[in-house]
Design a protein around this motif. Sequence first.
Motif, PDB file in Angstrom:
ATOM      1  N   GLY A 198       0.897  -1.343  -0.180  1.00 36.11           N
ATOM      2  CA  GLY A 198      -0.043   0.058  -0.080  1.00 36.11           C
ATOM      3  C   GLY A 198       0.779   1.300  -0.104  1.00 36.11           C
ATOM      4  N   ARG A 199       2.278   0.957   0.005  1.00 35.62           N
ATOM      5  CA  ARG A 199       3.013   2.281   0.028  1.00 35.62           C
ATOM      6  C   ARG A 199       3.219   2.767  -1.616  1.00 35.62           C
ATOM      7  NH1 ARG A 199       8.029   1.947   3.985  1.00 35.62           N
ATOM      8  NH2 ARG A 199       8.656   3.529   2.559  1.00 35.62           N
ATOM      9  N   ALA A 200       3.030   4.174  -1.508  1.00 36.19           N
ATOM     10  CA  ALA A 200       3.233   4.811  -3.097  1.00 36.19           C
ATOM     11  C   ALA A 200       4.565   4.620  -3.571  1.00 36.19           C
ATOM     12  CB  ALA A 200       2.641   6.121  -2.948  1.00 36.19           C
ATOM     13  N   ARG A 238      -5.901   3.480  -9.490  1.00 38.32           N
ATOM     14  CA  ARG A 238      -5.106   4.269 -10.614  1.00 38.32           C
ATOM     15  C   ARG A 238      -3.586   4.136 -10.544  1.00 38.32           C
ATOM     16  NH1 ARG A 238      -6.077   8.173 -14.684  1.00 38.32           N
ATOM     17  NH2 ARG A 238      -8.096   8.536 -13.594  1.00 38.32           N
ATOM     18  N   ALA A 239      -2.839   4.271  -9.375  1.00 37.27           N
ATOM     19  CA  ALA A 239      -1.599   4.259  -8.931  1.00 37.27           C
ATOM     20  C   ALA A 239      -0.862   2.791  -9.285  1.00 37.27           C
ATOM     21  CB  ALA A 239      -1.347   4.823  -7.600  1.00 37.27           C
ATOM     22  N   TYR A 256      -8.697   3.434   7.971  1.00 40.84           N
ATOM     23  CA  TYR A 256      -7.296   3.055   7.453  1.00 40.84           C
ATOM     24  C   TYR A 256      -7.096   3.771   6.249  1.00 40.84           C
ATOM     25  CZ  TYR A 256      -3.346  -0.191   6.890  1.00 40.84           C
ATOM     26  OH  TYR A 256      -1.994  -0.496   6.680  1.00 40.84           O
ATOM     27  N   ASP A 257      -5.904   4.088   6.320  1.00 41.56           N
ATOM     28  CA  ASP A 257      -5.338   4.933   4.894  1.00 41.56           C
ATOM     29  C   ASP A 257      -4.686   4.058   4.315  1.00 41.56           C
ATOM     30  OD1 ASP A 257      -4.682   6.374   2.950  1.00 41.56           O
ATOM     31  OD2 ASP A 257      -3.598   7.776   4.107  1.00 41.56           O
ATOM     32  N   LEU A 258      -5.095   3.359   2.941  1.00 40.92           N
ATOM     33  CA  LEU A 258      -4.482   2.467   2.233  1.00 40.92           C
ATOM     34  C   LEU A 258      -3.172   3.039   1.520  1.00 40.92           C
ATOM     35  CD1 LEU A 258      -7.449   0.392   0.690  1.00 40.92           C
ATOM     36  CD2 LEU A 258      -5.847  -0.203   2.761  1.00 40.92           C
ATOM     37  N   ASN A 259      -3.143   4.204   1.541  1.00 35.04           N
ATOM     38  CA  ASN A 259      -2.049   4.810   1.012  1.00 35.04           C
ATOM     39  C   ASN A 259      -0.661   5.037   1.901  1.00 35.04           C
ATOM     40  OD1 ASN A 259      -3.021   5.345  -1.587  1.00 35.04           O
ATOM     41  ND2 ASN A 259      -4.016   7.156  -0.802  1.00 35.04           N
TER      42      ASN A 259
END
Length: 440
Positions: free
Chosen positions: A255-257, A327-328, A426-429
């Motif tokens: 989940g890390r950009a 999208r990412a 929870y922030d998936l990013n």
Amino acid sequence: MFGRKKQTPPADMPSQDEQQPRVAPRSPSEAIKPMAAPPPPPRLRRKRGGMLSIFSGLMTLFIALAIALIFGYGMVEREVTAKGPLQEDKVVLIPRNTGTNEIADILKQEGVINQPLLFEVYALVNRQRGQLKAGEFQFKAGTSVAEAIDTLVQGKAILHSVMIPEGLTSEQILSRLYENEVLTGDVAETPREGTLLPDTYKFERGTTRQQIISSMQAAHRQALSQIWQRRSPELPVKTAQELVILASIVEKETGRADERTRVAGVFINRLMKRMKLQSDPTIVYGLVGGKGTLGRGIMRNEIEAATPYNTYVIEGLPPGPIANPGRAAMEAVANPSRTKDLYFVADGSGGHAFAESYEQHQRNVTRWRQIEKTRATDSDVDRADPDADLRGQLAPAGPGAATGKRSRAFDASEGTDKDPLKNKSYDLNSAKNVPTLSQP
């Protein structure tokens, strides 16, 4: 001596006495008085026609009406701009297919206005009748009749939102939509996996769940079309559908950009070398499908279980996506990092340690096991099954990590209290932190 002969006038010529009328002698006082002027000739009065009279009357009536209307409009304008009775801001719902008179009654009942007839008249005068919109509107304290009409005409309805995180299956997305009480209606059928674009979608009250699904499908098609056109020409994936399949795996692995393109690069490199992808999330999807989670860690025998999705068993990509990637993640697969990495494992910081060789990967695995050993507690491991392999989709031994030894990385997303799919905040990013584990 001759004398002048006296001439006599012709017989037909009048005599001097006959040429000059005789005037009676006047007295000296009358002689000195001025003579009176003759009277003016009489004026001839023209008779008016009938049409001219009618036109003149109509013009007079029109001018009178115009003056009355201007005066009346001024009074109405003063009334409609006066401060209304509402004491504090209030949200009012205007149902669909509601007439102007019904809207006026609703606003009267809600305390927004106190003159519904004035509301209707002003809406009609301003040609806004029939243009008042339905929806959920917020009226500020003291809203005037004119401001209330402007609010409804401009359609500034309150917008609600539903957040769909990256990596949810279609069934999980439907569950989230049904949890939203503002949305209405049912969805005809569960959308195909990988056809919905995760995002935050805004909508007005009364919007149906099917409309949200349609918006997500349209957004996915548009995003995929743009990304596919910008893809690297060296990709081993041949279709846009294959890109979505691999993106769904990348989405579930990290989940890390800052890691997505590198994780995508690992899987691209393995595909090009005809190596099995060995992704744990594909095991889970092969076992439970759209439900998304096992509710426990992966068992040792499940790693070797032959399912169409288990990339520890099958060659290449699974037959379909295992989630709905964002999208990412699709961008990461379309343009992955150019590395020689073939392996990755958790590094203890919420990210992964990457390796080009199996020997380097083994050292990274050993380091990870030492980290989790220091974090171990007696409360996080189910001792009922000592053969359980708890390497899950987010912890991540990564490709090629099945060494025959028991891995202790914890599956943070499988039915625990730290499950990001159960925790709405929870922030998936952000980085996914591995929970504390206990010793066996």
